[in-house]
Motif scaffolding. Sequence first.
Motif, PDB file in Angstrom:
ATOM      1  N   ALA A 169       0.886  -1.172   0.000  1.00  7.59           N
ATOM      2  CA  ALA A 169       0.000   0.000   0.000  1.00  7.59           C
ATOM      3  C   ALA A 169       0.917   1.213   0.000  1.00  7.59           C
ATOM      4  CB  ALA A 169      -0.919  -0.011   1.224  1.00  7.59           C
ATOM      5  N   GLU A 170       0.328   2.391  -0.037  1.00  6.69           N
ATOM      6  CA  GLU A 170       1.151   3.596  -0.029  1.00  6.69           C
ATOM      7  C   GLU A 170       1.987   3.638   1.254  1.00  6.69           C
ATOM      8  OE1 GLU A 170       0.782   8.464  -0.495  1.00  6.69           O
ATOM      9  OE2 GLU A 170      -1.008   7.207  -0.532  1.00  6.69           O
ATOM     10  N   GLY A 171       3.304   3.722   1.091  1.00  2.64           N
ATOM     11  CA  GLY A 171       4.194   3.771   2.238  1.00  2.64           C
ATOM     12  C   GLY A 171       4.422   2.437   2.923  1.00  2.64           C
ATOM     13  N   VAL A 172       3.903   1.360   2.348  1.00  3.05           N
ATOM     14  CA  VAL A 172       4.038   0.026   2.948  1.00  3.05           C
ATOM     15  C   VAL A 172       4.578  -0.938   1.887  1.00  3.05           C
ATOM     16  CG1 VAL A 172       2.889  -1.861   4.156  1.00  3.05           C
ATOM     17  CG2 VAL A 172       2.072   0.498   4.450  1.00  3.05           C
ATOM     18  N   ARG A 173       5.659  -1.626   2.239  1.00  3.44           N
ATOM     19  CA  ARG A 173       6.234  -2.613   1.325  1.00  3.44           C
ATOM     20  C   ARG A 173       6.667  -3.843   2.107  1.00  3.44           C
ATOM     21  NH1 ARG A 173      10.651   0.678  -2.175  1.00  3.44           N
ATOM     22  NH2 ARG A 173      11.280   1.377  -0.095  1.00  3.44           N
ATOM     23  N   ASP A 174       6.631  -4.977   1.433  1.00  3.32           N
ATOM     24  CA  ASP A 174       7.200  -6.198   1.998  1.00  3.32           C
ATOM     25  C   ASP A 174       8.619  -6.346   1.464  1.00  3.32           C
ATOM     26  OD1 ASP A 174       5.130  -6.995   3.585  1.00  3.32           O
ATOM     27  OD2 ASP A 174       4.220  -8.308   2.097  1.00  3.32           O
ATOM     28  N   GLU A 175       9.581  -6.365   2.372  1.00  2.00           N
ATOM     29  CA  GLU A 175      10.978  -6.489   1.990  1.00  2.00           C
ATOM     30  C   GLU A 175      11.462  -7.897   2.295  1.00  2.00           C
ATOM     31  OE1 GLU A 175      14.213  -3.383   2.628  1.00  2.00           O
ATOM     32  OE2 GLU A 175      14.762  -4.882   4.152  1.00  2.00           O
ATOM     33  N   ILE A 176      11.968  -8.561   1.269  1.00  2.00           N
ATOM     34  CA  ILE A 176      12.532  -9.906   1.419  1.00  2.00           C
ATOM     35  C   ILE A 176      14.044  -9.760   1.375  1.00  2.00           C
ATOM     36  CG2 ILE A 176      12.552 -12.252   0.509  1.00  2.00           C
ATOM     37  CD1 ILE A 176       9.918 -11.546  -0.921  1.00  2.00           C
ATOM     38  N   GLN A 177      14.729 -10.344   2.342  1.00  2.12           N
ATOM     39  CA  GLN A 177      16.169 -10.192   2.461  1.00  2.12           C
ATOM     40  C   GLN A 177      16.867 -11.540   2.317  1.00  2.12           C
ATOM     41  OE1 GLN A 177      16.927  -8.279   6.216  1.00  2.12           O
ATOM     42  NE2 GLN A 177      15.891  -6.392   5.653  1.00  2.12           N
ATOM     43  N   ALA A 178      18.029 -11.500   1.695  1.00  2.00           N
ATOM     44  CA  ALA A 178      18.868 -12.693   1.558  1.00  2.00           C
ATOM     45  C   ALA A 178      20.310 -12.291   1.836  1.00  2.00           C
ATOM     46  CB  ALA A 178      18.727 -13.293   0.160  1.00  2.00           C
ATOM     47  N   PRO A 179      21.132 -13.227   2.286  1.00  5.22           N
ATOM     48  CA  PRO A 179      22.529 -12.900   2.622  1.00  5.22           C
ATOM     49  C   PRO A 179      23.302 -12.362   1.416  1.00  5.22           C
ATOM     50  CG  PRO A 179      21.910 -15.050   3.496  1.00  5.22           C
ATOM     51  CD  PRO A 179      20.799 -14.625   2.598  1.00  5.22           C
ATOM     52  N   LEU A 180      24.324 -11.606   1.716  1.00  2.00           N
ATOM     53  CA  LEU A 180      25.156 -11.017   0.678  1.00  2.00           C
ATOM     54  C   LEU A 180      25.861 -12.114  -0.111  1.00  2.00           C
ATOM     55  CD1 LEU A 180      26.081  -8.199  -0.327  1.00  2.00           C
ATOM     56  CD2 LEU A 180      28.063  -8.450   1.184  1.00  2.00           C
ATOM     57  N   SER A 181      25.816 -11.999  -1.434  1.00  2.00           N
ATOM     58  CA  SER A 181      26.502 -12.937  -2.322  1.00  2.00           C
ATOM     59  C   SER A 181      26.786 -12.210  -3.625  1.00  2.00           C
ATOM     60  CB  SER A 181      25.643 -14.178  -2.580  1.00  2.00           C
ATOM     61  OG  SER A 181      24.434 -13.815  -3.230  1.00  2.00           O
ATOM     62  N   ASP A 182      27.640 -12.787  -4.450  1.00  2.00           N
ATOM     63  CA  ASP A 182      27.970 -12.146  -5.710  1.00  2.00           C
ATOM     64  C   ASP A 182      26.832 -12.241  -6.722  1.00  2.00           C
ATOM     65  OD1 ASP A 182      30.479 -11.435  -4.786  1.00  2.00           O
ATOM     66  OD2 ASP A 182      31.444 -13.241  -5.556  1.00  2.00           O
ATOM     67  N   ASP A 183      26.110 -13.365  -6.701  1.00  2.00           N
ATOM     68  CA  ASP A 183      25.070 -13.607  -7.694  1.00  2.00           C
ATOM     69  C   ASP A 183      23.674 -13.456  -7.093  1.00  2.00           C
ATOM     70  OD1 ASP A 183      26.996 -14.247  -9.652  1.00  2.00           O
ATOM     71  OD2 ASP A 183      27.130 -16.299  -8.866  1.00  2.00           O
ATOM     72  N   LEU A 184      22.731 -13.124  -7.955  1.00  2.00           N
ATOM     73  CA  LEU A 184      21.338 -12.993  -7.535  1.00  2.00           C
ATOM     74  C   LEU A 184      20.841 -14.329  -6.989  1.00  2.00           C
ATOM     75  CD1 LEU A 184      18.635 -11.328  -7.558  1.00  2.00           C
ATOM     76  CD2 LEU A 184      18.233 -12.317  -9.819  1.00  2.00           C
ATOM     77  N   PRO A 185      20.254 -14.355  -5.787  1.00  2.00           N
ATOM     78  CA  PRO A 185      19.722 -15.605  -5.239  1.00  2.00           C
ATOM     79  C   PRO A 185      18.639 -16.201  -6.143  1.00  2.00           C
ATOM     80  CG  PRO A 185      19.868 -13.921  -3.527  1.00  2.00           C
ATOM     81  CD  PRO A 185      20.130 -13.236  -4.836  1.00  2.00           C
ATOM     82  N   ASP A 186      18.629 -17.526  -6.262  1.00  2.79           N
ATOM     83  CA  ASP A 186      17.642 -18.200  -7.110  1.00  2.79           C
ATOM     84  C   ASP A 186      16.219 -17.876  -6.667  1.00  2.79           C
ATOM     85  OD1 ASP A 186      19.653 -19.343  -8.583  1.00  2.79           O
ATOM     86  OD2 ASP A 186      19.621 -21.257  -7.504  1.00  2.79           O
ATOM     87  N   THR A 187      16.016 -17.757  -5.359  1.00  5.05           N
ATOM     88  CA  THR A 187      14.679 -17.434  -4.855  1.00  5.05           C
ATOM     89  C   THR A 187      14.206 -16.094  -5.398  1.00  5.05           C
ATOM     90  OG1 THR A 187      15.122 -18.644  -2.813  1.00  5.05           O
ATOM     91  CG2 THR A 187      13.276 -17.108  -2.792  1.00  5.05           C
ATOM     92  N   PHE A 188      15.081 -15.107  -5.392  1.00  8.63           N
ATOM     93  CA  PHE A 188      14.723 -13.783  -5.900  1.00  8.63           C
ATOM     94  C   PHE A 188      14.441 -13.830  -7.397  1.00  8.63           C
ATOM     95  CE2 PHE A 188      16.584 -10.641  -2.559  1.00  8.63           C
ATOM     96  CZ  PHE A 188      15.921 -11.347  -1.556  1.00  8.63           C
ATOM     97  N   ALA A 189      15.244 -14.592  -8.126  1.00  4.49           N
ATOM     98  CA  ALA A 189      15.027 -14.716  -9.570  1.00  4.49           C
ATOM     99  C   ALA A 189      13.642 -15.269  -9.855  1.00  4.49           C
ATOM    100  CB  ALA A 189      16.104 -15.607 -10.190  1.00  4.49           C
ATOM    101  N   GLY A 190      13.208 -16.236  -9.047  1.00  4.65           N
ATOM    102  CA  GLY A 190      11.874 -16.792  -9.229  1.00  4.65           C
ATOM    103  C   GLY A 190      10.778 -15.798  -8.918  1.00  4.65           C
ATOM    104  N   LEU A 191      10.966 -15.018  -7.862  1.00  2.00           N
ATOM    105  CA  LEU A 191       9.921 -14.090  -7.424  1.00  2.00           C
ATOM    106  C   LEU A 191       9.681 -12.953  -8.414  1.00  2.00           C
ATOM    107  CD1 LEU A 191      10.737 -13.889  -3.615  1.00  2.00           C
ATOM    108  CD2 LEU A 191       8.827 -15.066  -4.689  1.00  2.00           C
TER     109      LEU A 191
END
Length: 500
Positions: free
Chosen positions: A76-98
């Motif tokens: 909603a306005e001013g509201v977001r769901d933030e998904i976090q993953a540990p630092l790595s060189d490559d984009l996490p597979d989970t994020f690529a799927g989402l």
Amino acid sequence: MADTKREIERKYESDDSGLPDLTGVAGVASVVDKGVAHLDATYYDTPDERLVASSITLRRRTGGSDAGWHLKFPVAEGVRDEIQAPLSDDLPDTFAGLVRSRVRHAELVPVVRLRSDRDVRDLVDADGRVLAEVSVDAVHAQRLAGGDGSAQWSEIEVELTDGVDPVFLDKVEKRLRKAGVRPSKSASKLARALAETAPKKLAPGPAEELVTAGDHVLAYVRAQRDGIVGLDPAVRQDAEDSVHSMRVATRRLRSTFKSFRMVLDRTVTDPIADELKWLAGELGVDRDREVLNERLSAALDEVPHTLVSGPVAERVRHWAGDRPGGASRRLIGVLDSRRYLDLLDVLDGLLTDPPLREAAGQKPGKVLPKAVKKDFGKVTALVEQALELDPGADRDVAIHEARKKTKRTRYAAEAAVPALGKPAKDLVKTMKSLQNLLGEHQDSVMARGTLRELSAVAHAAGESAFTYGLLYGREEQHAAAVEAELPGVWDDIKDATDVL
């Protein structure tokens, strides 16, 4: 593993770079200086910026207490769901799927680099609880794709702490406004960076108005396409009701193609409808069994223990299957498949170059009511046919077909609401009520079929089938009650389209 956090924040800007005194904010006992953090974030998107167009941000950030990969979805306005993953060189597979439903086959590339010096303070109440984090960010933006511009600015960000009433942000804003601070015009740092570093373009024209029948139908199609794409990440995360909602969007699209065949050429839409039917079927594999499991389990809970013979609950659970946490691998495989992504591309193409027929250019008040009335006529024929039949399999089939046509009429009326207003809105409500009633009947039919299967398995295993028979009889009574209620309900609504 990725962690999800609900982020509630507001952004501000001012002509001064400092932070006003916030000790006067109601509920704030002290303002604690947390020091300065140096953040370095690279934001990723497709070259044509599909993620930012959906208000989604994907970044890799170093520095601060939450270094890593961050993926943010708007709520909603001013509201977001933030998904976090540990630092790595490559984009996490989970994020690529989402983000796959937006990205499709396009490449994700670095688009902007943001380096920020973040001066952080905590707003703390009298009990020592942190109410919000306030930061003053000195931002330097550098475009990495689509240009080489740069920009600098300062902004104030107020992020609410988990569990604190969002009303507290209103109190902080009141104090900030008194100090001359104003809400930011940009929804995010990324949006501002892209706007301020982009090559100069002509200002966009006014939003397109819905004038013709085709405009209204395509607007409804676009909303359902957006629904499928938008629900994709939620389905992958097994969010509540997400599978059902995506399935409904596919049904709405298929119904729209059939209802408004005078607007959209069916030689083009029929193959798309077949693919939507495939997707709905894949989404329904687990969903239908889940719904029946909930119904049978609830019914069994109402049976006195003295009338439960044998391991009935265990049989029901085994039939339903154990669902692991998160979406099933099978369903994620469907969402990652070329067939599904190609379907999304085809829907995009349909909206970009729609196969409009002659009626599409006519006034909506002439074309849309005609389509809705035609659908309602099919409902009328099927309901009246069902009422003339004796209870049994033939009546069950007629009621089920009436339910399907009721949903189609409801969806056609939904598409017509912007053009026809209250009459169409009233019909939507009426058809939803009828759909729910007929749906209860169909759920009972499906439950009885499952109980027959379970009874046969139990009997073959040497167990008592008594409880299954008891539940079957109760479902028969429930269906009979619906059938007894239907004539009166139908008398009340059969003239519903006269006002269209």
